[in-house]
Design an enzyme around this catalytic site. Structure first.
Site, PDB file in Angstrom:
ATOM      1  N   ASP A   1       0.879  -1.186   0.000  1.00  0.00           N
ATOM      2  CA  ASP A   1       0.000   0.000   0.000  1.00  0.00           C
ATOM      3  C   ASP A   1       0.906   1.224   0.000  1.00  0.00           C
ATOM      4  OD1 ASP A   1      -1.800   2.022   0.485  1.00  0.00           O
ATOM      5  OD2 ASP A   1      -2.279   1.399   2.518  1.00  0.00           O
ATOM      6  N   GLU A  46      -1.030  10.669   0.929  1.00  0.00           N
ATOM      7  CA  GLU A  46      -2.351  10.033   0.896  1.00  0.00           C
ATOM      8  C   GLU A  46      -2.738   9.528   2.280  1.00  0.00           C
ATOM      9  OE1 GLU A  46      -5.305   6.670   0.444  1.00  0.00           O
ATOM     10  OE2 GLU A  46      -3.329   6.657   1.356  1.00  0.00           O
ATOM     11  N   GLU A  47      -1.762   8.945   2.954  1.00  0.00           N
ATOM     12  CA  GLU A  47      -2.055   8.275   4.229  1.00  0.00           C
ATOM     13  C   GLU A  47      -2.448   9.244   5.345  1.00  0.00           C
ATOM     14  OE1 GLU A  47      -2.546   5.235   4.480  1.00  0.00           O
ATOM     15  OE2 GLU A  47      -1.336   4.137   3.028  1.00  0.00           O
TER      16      GLU A  47
HETATM   17 CO    CO Z   1      -2.961   2.985   3.182  1.00  0.00          CO
HETATM   18 ZN    ZN Z   2      -3.223   3.190  -0.062  1.00  0.00          ZN
END
Ligand code: CO
Ligand code: ZN
Length: 330
Positions: free
Chosen positions: A165, A197-198
């Site tokens: 991820d 994003e996280e």
């Molecule tokens: Co993530």
């Molecule tokens: Zn992700």
């Protein structure tokens, strides 16, 4: 593709410190695109000019991590979370900090730390082998970020590694850019490797504002229900890339979803439909840009997301490349 994923997994890149991942991606794709630039926020934008609607693909470069919040007189580090960490899996792990210092995470408790479930982050500390605050500060500072020590293992088609991820999403878009036939392209294509994003889909938010695409597709991971005694989720490894219907942040655009399904069926690409109630992706940010963008997502089924041992099947990633290629080309 396997080698590419491995290289990406070993690159250091917690949210806001994505430079190493970016350098690697630049090297991989600079010859494949018309324009390659970084925006003010740090997103890497690759543009392949084409006729027709503009399509923005997004995969995030950052990974979850930790950040040093305090260094005590004996040289032990206290940490905060960067993104959605699962603290249970943090205890007993090796952390690598920016600059190279490595440490072991343990839990402060007078009784039995090994019985504690989901400890509070305040109870954790990192031992980097320092003997005092001064020696620790030669290696890390308040604000230095760290990640799970990268490892990569492949057994047949299954990969076990942290940060799949969303390095797997980055790998899919890189591979796609290498394979696309320009003459057959149906879109003006922007492939964006996003930052942060996280910690709240921040990179995608500013990038889609700047680009204002007609269509948006995020490539990220999704959770599965194919492990012992796990919650009932219809997704599983090796059943194909997942075409997102819904997650906690969004319901995908019907037009994109059906377009992807049609291409999968037509070209005999396995796929599954994704409906999950947890998590979201860059697609959430893209969809809400300006007056709205038709947005969907292609997700790679992944076990144990946000732990040091995320598991995927490489076939799902390869089929995701195929699916996107068929979507973009005539
Ligand atoms: Co993530
Ligand atoms: Zn992700």
């Amino acid at each position: 593709m396997q080698k590419l994923v491995e290289k990406l997994v070993y690159a250091f890149g917690p949210s806001s410190r994505e430079e190493k991942v970016k350098e690697l991606i630049k090297k991989e794709i600079s010859k494949e695109v018309d324009e390659l630039y970084e925006d003010k926020f740090g997103n890497l934008v690759a543009h392949i000019k084409g006729k027709g609607e503009s399509l923005m693909l997004a995969a995030h470069m950052d990974q979850i991590g930790v950040i040093v919040t305090d260094i005590d007189k004996d040289g032990f580090l206290r940490i905060g979370e960067v993104g959605g960490l699962r603290k249970t899996f943090l205890v007993g792990q090796k952390i690598v900090f920016e600059g190279g210092a490595e440490g072991f995470v343990f839990y402060e408790d007078k009784e039995m730390p090994w019985e504690v479930k989901e400890p509070k982050i305040e109870k954790l500390y990192v031992d980097i082998g320092a003997t005092s605050r001064a020696t620790a500060k030669k290696l890390v500072q308040i604000g230095t970020e760290g990640i799970y020590k990268p490892t990569f293992y492949i057994n047949g088609t299954r990969i076990i590694a942290p940060a799949l991820d969303d390095r797997i999403g980055c790998a899919i878009i890189i591979q796609l850019l290498k394979e696309l036939k320009r003459k057959r392209m149906n879109y003006d294509l922007y492939a964006v490797f996003t930052v942060q994003e996280e910690i709240g889909v921040k990179g995608a938010k500013v990038s889609s504002y700047e680009i204002t695409p007609d269509i948006g597709i995020a490539v990220d991971v999704t959770s599965v229900g194919d492990t012992p005694e796990c919650p009932k989720v219809s997704l599983a490894l090796e059943k194909g890339p997942a075409i997102k219907v819904m997650d906690r942040g969004m319901i995908s655009s019907k037009k994109i979803r059906e377009g992807l399904i049609e291409k999968a069926k037509k070209n005999n690409i396995p796929y599954q439909l994704e409906v999950i109630t947890e998590g979201t992706t860059d697609a959430y940010a893209m969809q809400m840009t300006k007056s709205g963008v038709e947005t969907g997502a292609v997700s790679i089924p992944t076990r144990y997301i946000h732990t040091p041992g995320e598991v995927i099947d490489i076939n799902d990633a390869e089929n995701a490349v195929k699916l996107l290629k068929n979507f973009i080309e005539r």
